[in-house]
Design a protein around this motif. Structure first.
Motif, PDB file in Angstrom:
ATOM      1  N   THR A   1      -4.597   5.251  -5.705  1.00 50.04           N
ATOM      2  CA  THR A   1      -5.641   5.797  -5.087  1.00 50.04           C
ATOM      3  C   THR A   1      -6.575   6.142  -6.105  1.00 50.04           C
ATOM      4  OG1 THR A   1      -4.440   7.957  -4.901  1.00 50.04           O
ATOM      5  CG2 THR A   1      -4.840   6.728  -3.029  1.00 50.04           C
TER       6      THR A   1
ATOM      7  N   SER B   1      -0.942  -0.473  -4.657  1.00 49.42           N
ATOM      8  CA  SER B   1      -2.096   0.108  -4.626  1.00 49.42           C
ATOM      9  C   SER B   1      -2.018   1.542  -5.253  1.00 49.42           C
ATOM     10  CB  SER B   1      -2.513   0.561  -3.157  1.00 49.42           C
ATOM     11  OG  SER B   1      -1.606   1.391  -2.368  1.00 49.42           O
TER      12      SER B   1
ATOM     13  N   THR C   1     -12.754  -2.989  -0.537  1.00 45.76           N
ATOM     14  CA  THR C   1     -11.652  -2.754  -1.501  1.00 45.76           C
ATOM     15  C   THR C   1     -10.296  -3.166  -0.670  1.00 45.76           C
ATOM     16  OG1 THR C   1     -11.319  -0.311  -1.185  1.00 45.76           O
ATOM     17  CG2 THR C   1     -12.647  -1.425  -2.821  1.00 45.76           C
ATOM     18  N   LEU C   2     -10.114  -3.001   0.532  1.00 42.43           N
ATOM     19  CA  LEU C   2      -8.860  -3.433   1.306  1.00 42.43           C
ATOM     20  C   LEU C   2      -8.882  -4.772   1.577  1.00 42.43           C
ATOM     21  CD1 LEU C   2      -6.447  -2.066   2.747  1.00 42.43           C
ATOM     22  CD2 LEU C   2      -7.945  -1.911   4.609  1.00 42.43           C
TER      23      LEU C   2
ATOM     24  N   SER D   1      -3.405  -2.164  -8.640  1.00 46.15           N
ATOM     25  CA  SER D   1      -4.779  -2.157  -8.041  1.00 46.15           C
ATOM     26  C   SER D   1      -5.441  -0.831  -7.496  1.00 46.15           C
ATOM     27  CB  SER D   1      -5.218  -3.245  -7.036  1.00 46.15           C
ATOM     28  OG  SER D   1      -4.758  -4.410  -7.662  1.00 46.15           O
ATOM     29  N   GLU D   2      -6.686  -0.331  -7.623  1.00 48.21           N
ATOM     30  CA  GLU D   2      -7.180   0.902  -6.933  1.00 48.21           C
ATOM     31  C   GLU D   2      -7.453   0.526  -5.611  1.00 48.21           C
ATOM     32  OE1 GLU D   2      -8.922   4.135  -9.250  1.00 48.21           O
ATOM     33  OE2 GLU D   2     -10.808   3.371  -8.167  1.00 48.21           O
ATOM     34  N   LEU D   3      -7.169   1.455  -4.704  1.00 42.49           N
ATOM     35  CA  LEU D   3      -7.425   1.093  -3.432  1.00 42.49           C
ATOM     36  C   LEU D   3      -7.621   2.367  -2.517  1.00 42.49           C
ATOM     37  CD1 LEU D   3      -7.576  -0.761  -0.895  1.00 42.49           C
ATOM     38  CD2 LEU D   3      -5.181  -0.437  -0.861  1.00 42.49           C
ATOM     39  N   ASP D   4      -8.867   2.511  -1.805  1.00 41.03           N
ATOM     40  CA  ASP D   4      -8.899   3.494  -0.796  1.00 41.03           C
ATOM     41  C   ASP D   4      -8.872   3.095   0.439  1.00 41.03           C
ATOM     42  OD1 ASP D   4     -10.235   5.418   1.147  1.00 41.03           O
ATOM     43  OD2 ASP D   4     -11.826   6.057  -0.121  1.00 41.03           O
ATOM     44  N   VAL D   5      -7.711   3.280   1.320  1.00 40.40           N
ATOM     45  CA  VAL D   5      -7.582   2.568   2.884  1.00 40.40           C
ATOM     46  C   VAL D   5      -8.604   2.766   3.565  1.00 40.40           C
ATOM     47  CG1 VAL D   5      -5.144   2.560   2.483  1.00 40.40           C
ATOM     48  CG2 VAL D   5      -6.193   4.592   3.528  1.00 40.40           C
TER      49      VAL D   5
ATOM     50  N   ASP E   1     -10.134  -7.084  -0.448  1.00 36.68           N
ATOM     51  CA  ASP E   1      -9.661  -7.769  -1.765  1.00 36.68           C
ATOM     52  C   ASP E   1      -8.117  -7.562  -1.981  1.00 36.68           C
ATOM     53  OD1 ASP E   1     -12.341  -8.040  -2.589  1.00 36.68           O
ATOM     54  OD2 ASP E   1     -12.976  -6.526  -3.422  1.00 36.68           O
ATOM     55  N   PHE E   2      -7.700  -6.274  -1.671  1.00 37.73           N
ATOM     56  CA  PHE E   2      -6.304  -6.043  -1.823  1.00 37.73           C
ATOM     57  C   PHE E   2      -5.335  -7.137  -1.227  1.00 37.73           C
ATOM     58  CE2 PHE E   2      -2.298  -4.042  -1.019  1.00 37.73           C
ATOM     59  CZ  PHE E   2      -1.906  -3.512  -2.439  1.00 37.73           C
TER      60      PHE E   2
ATOM     61  N   ILE F   1       0.747  -1.154  -0.154  1.00 32.53           N
ATOM     62  CA  ILE F   1      -0.053   0.207  -0.156  1.00 32.53           C
ATOM     63  C   ILE F   1       0.801   1.154   0.036  1.00 32.53           C
ATOM     64  CG2 ILE F   1      -1.846   1.228   1.341  1.00 32.53           C
ATOM     65  CD1 ILE F   1      -2.539  -1.413   2.461  1.00 32.53           C
TER      66      ILE F   1
END
Length: 312
Positions: free
Chosen positions: A33, A31, A65-66, A56-60, A68-69, A7
């Motif tokens: 954003t 990741s 989504t976290l 991968s797109e990720l919003d912490v 999935d990551f 991340i």
């Protein structure tokens, strides 16, 4: 092949960590954003073994989504907290993504099977929110290491306070969960400098080096640095990446938080070295790296090498 999720893996420090894992035979998920902003991660595509890299797109702050990551990762590196000094709203830009993001992350990984190791990229601010000023009653010549008491102040910059609070969240989680199936460790670098892999214009670390090299003061904070010839403990970005990789791949380091640091120089000498000139004073050792050298076998390069390597 083992898989690591990083991340913040396209940032100033994260890019070198991504490179380190790719060079050591890992599948790497990084990741972003906003995955439409290719300028933020396109430099990673030029790395060796980039065929083992996935973005991968990720919003912490979003648990789904976290989840999935991290779902199929053996190792997870969390270095995705914002490094913002000039902010408009501290709560939304610093405290929420740093603290709530850490809380969400810990909740998700505690429910995810298969993870072996988690490493947090913390900050010297997790030890002393007044950095580069001394902690508490210490003076500029007093040394600091992992045996010292952590220091925080509500007068400190919100970025530093947020990093300190996030570290407290991690420490409490480790204490409250003595039977975890994975290890958690942290690294706390001092001022991280060196050459950026990307050409991003929003890199705070690169901007700091540019300002100091050219003795530019965009605000009162930087002017005070020059007026007081403030000393800074510095560490090379590549050394931070090597130490992070070593922590992530070494067992038996659960609950440890390593200060990553080399030498301390005054701002005037930092400016000189950024311009490939000789420093007037010899470096001092204020923040100590004995524990990292002992446990991780890391050799921290001289600051002169780091600053001479900066180009802009």
């Amino acid at each position: 092949m083992k898989k690591v999720g990083i991340i913040g893996g396209s940032g100033f420090i994260g890019s070198y960590i991504t490179q380190e894992f790719l060079n050591n035979g890992f599948l790497v998920e990084v990741s972003a954003t906003d995955i439409t902003r290719e300028d933020k991660y396109e430099h990673l595509m030029a790395l060796n073994h980039s065929d083992n890299l996935h973005i991968s797109e990720l919003d912490v702050t979003e648990k789904t989504t976290l989840q999935d990551f991290v779902s199929d990762c053996d190792i997870v590196i969390h270095g995705g907290t914002p490094f913002i000094l000039d902010f408009e709203d501290a709560q939304s830009q610093l405290f929420d993504p740093t603290i709530k993001g850490t809380e969400n992350f810990l909740e998700v990984i505690s429910q995810t099977t298969g993870i072996e190791k988690v490493v947090f990229i913390a900050s010297v601010a997790a030890w002393n929110t007044n950095f580069p000023m001394p902690a508490g009653t210490k003076n500029f010549k007093d040394t600091f290491d992992e045996n010292d008491i952590r220091f925080t102040s509500t007068e400190s910059h919100p970025y530093a306070q947020a990093k300190f609070m996030a570290n407290q969240v991690v420490e409490k989680f480790v204490k409250d969960n003595p039977n975890l199936s994975f290890e958690i460790s942290s690294v706390s670098p001092v001022m991280v400098l060196g050459k950026s892999m990307s050409n991003r214009e929003d890199s705070t670390s690169s901007a700091i080096q540019y300002l100091i090299k050219n003795k530019i003061a965009p605000d009162d904070f930087f002017q005070a640095l020059y007026d007081n010839d403030m000393p800074f403990a510095i560490v090379d970005v590549e050394d931070v990446a090597k130490a992070t990789f070593k922590v992530a791949t070494t067992k038996g380091l659960h609950g440890k938080d390593y200060l990553l640091t080399s030498e301390t120089y005054k701002v005037s000498d930092m400016s000189a070295m950024l311009n490939n000139q000789e420093p007037k004073e010899k470096p001092s050792i204020i923040y100590k790296n004995d524990l990292a050298k002992k446990d991780l076998g890391i050799h921290f390069r001289a600051v002169r090498e780091t600053l001479n390597n900066y180009t802009d």
